[in-house]
Design an enzyme around this catalytic site. Sequence first.
Site, PDB file in Angstrom:
ATOM      1  N   GLY A  48      14.506   5.622 -14.075  1.00  0.00           N
ATOM      2  CA  GLY A  48      14.908   4.885 -15.259  1.00  0.00           C
ATOM      3  C   GLY A  48      16.404   4.993 -15.453  1.00  0.00           C
ATOM      4  N   CYS A  49      16.899   4.460 -16.562  1.00  0.00           N
ATOM      5  CA  CYS A  49      18.352   4.458 -16.754  1.00  0.00           C
ATOM      6  C   CYS A  49      18.873   5.804 -17.223  1.00  0.00           C
ATOM      7  CB  CYS A  49      18.767   3.357 -17.718  1.00  0.00           C
ATOM      8  SG  CYS A  49      17.958   3.440 -19.305  1.00  0.00           S
ATOM      9  N   THR A  50      17.999   6.754 -17.554  1.00  0.00           N
ATOM     10  CA  THR A  50      18.466   8.093 -17.926  1.00  0.00           C
ATOM     11  C   THR A  50      18.032   9.158 -16.932  1.00  0.00           C
ATOM     12  OG1 THR A  50      16.519   8.472 -19.320  1.00  0.00           O
ATOM     13  CG2 THR A  50      18.461   7.528 -20.377  1.00  0.00           C
ATOM     14  N   CYS A  71      15.881   2.485 -23.142  1.00  0.00           N
ATOM     15  CA  CYS A  71      17.315   2.737 -23.338  1.00  0.00           C
ATOM     16  C   CYS A  71      18.124   1.492 -23.011  1.00  0.00           C
ATOM     17  CB  CYS A  71      17.777   3.891 -22.462  1.00  0.00           C
ATOM     18  SG  CYS A  71      17.400   3.662 -20.724  1.00  0.00           S
TER      19      CYS A  71
END
Length: 397
Positions: A363-365, A396
Site C-alpha cells: 500500500g502507500c504506507t 491514504c
Amino acid sequence: MPEQLSVKKIAGEVFYQIADAIESGKFGRNIKIGLTTLGCEVGVENWVKAAEEISDRMDEFEVVLIGPRQQTHLLQFEASTEEEMHRKMETMLDYGMLDACITTHYTYPIGVASVGKMMAPGKGRDFYLATTSGTAALNRSSAMVMNALYGIIVAKTMGIESPRVGILNVDGARQTEKALHQLAANGYPIEFANSVRPESGCIMRGNDVIAGTPDVLVQDSLTGNITMKMCATFMTGGSSESVGAGYGPGIGENYERLAMVISRASGYSVVQNAVLYAVQLAKGKLNQVAKKEFDLAHRAGLQRLIQSLNNDRNGRGTRNSEEVVSPLGEPVTSGISGVDIMDIEQAVKLIWKNGIYAESGMGCTGPILMVNHRNLEKTLVLLRQTGFLVQEEIECV
C-alpha cells in the site's frame, strides 16, 4: 462460482458499452487512456475538466472515465464502488480496450513496483523515481536492484537511450551499487550518474534530488513515495500535488497491465501530466521494452545476483522455507497493515495454514495483507494472537 459470474457480468457490461460507443462514434481514436474518478479529494470536476482539455487538445488519444457518472462529453463506464471500478479497469486493460489506466489506491502484487515521473525543483528537468509504490522483492537490496532495472525500462520506453542511474543515499545503497556494477560487468549496460557532490560518485544526496541529477533515481519504494510527495506538494504547502506526473506504471517481470497510480490529492496539472505519461508509455510499447531488458539482465546473471543478495541477508538464507499450500483463491477486498516487509511472507503462510486465502501487496504506507472482507476480523485476531501488531488498513492519500 458467484465470483466467476460477477467477473462475467462486469466483462459483459464493458463489452456492451464498448459496442455502443463504437456504434455512436465515441470510441474512435487509437490510444485510449482510462482515468478512474472515485476517491478524488480535490474535486472530481477538476479531474474531469483536466481530462476533457487534454483529450480535446490532442488527436492521437482519448481519455475514458471509470466511476460515478459525470457531466462530460468523454466516454464513461459507470462504477459505484472502488472494487467495481478496479475490476472494470483490469478487465478493459486485459482485453485491450484500454492501453493504460490511471487510478488511485491500487495494490500491486509483490514483485511489482511503480516508477514515478517528477520535475526536479531546482532545474526543471524530468527524472524518474524508481520506485514510488509497490515492492519489487522482499529483500531490501534485491528490491533496489530490481528498482534500478524498472527505472531503466521506463526511461528507455520514454526515449532515453542510455539513462544515467543514481542511487539515493539510503540504507542498502552501497550494496545496491556493488550489485549493479557487477551486473554491468557481466554485460548488462548501465550508465551511472555522478552526484553534484564530487565525493559521492553515483550515490545521490539530497542536492541531487533537487537538481534532478540522474535520469533514474533508485531507492526503496517507501522512500520514493516520500520523495515524490515532498516534490509534488512543495508549492502547495503539502495540501495537494501540483508537480510531476504521478507515481507511474507498475513494472514487474511478466506483469503486463499498464496500471498507473496517482494520489487522491493530485491536482489539475498532475492529472494531465499523468495522461501524457501514459500515452508516451503506450506509444513506446512498455511491455516490449520490459521483456527485452529482462532478457538482457538475465543473460548477465540477474537471477544469481538476486539469490546471492537474498542469501546474504543477516548471514542466513531465506527464511520460511516451509511449504504451505494456498487455500482456494477468492476476491481479496480488505487490507491489513502493520506487518514488516521482512515478515510478510511468514504472515501469508500463517493465514494460509488456518484455511484463509490471503495475498501480499504494498500500500502507500507500507506492506499490506489482503483478505476477503468476510475473513478480516478472523485474520486480525489470528495475527494478533501470533504477535503481529496489525490493524485494518486505512485508505491514504
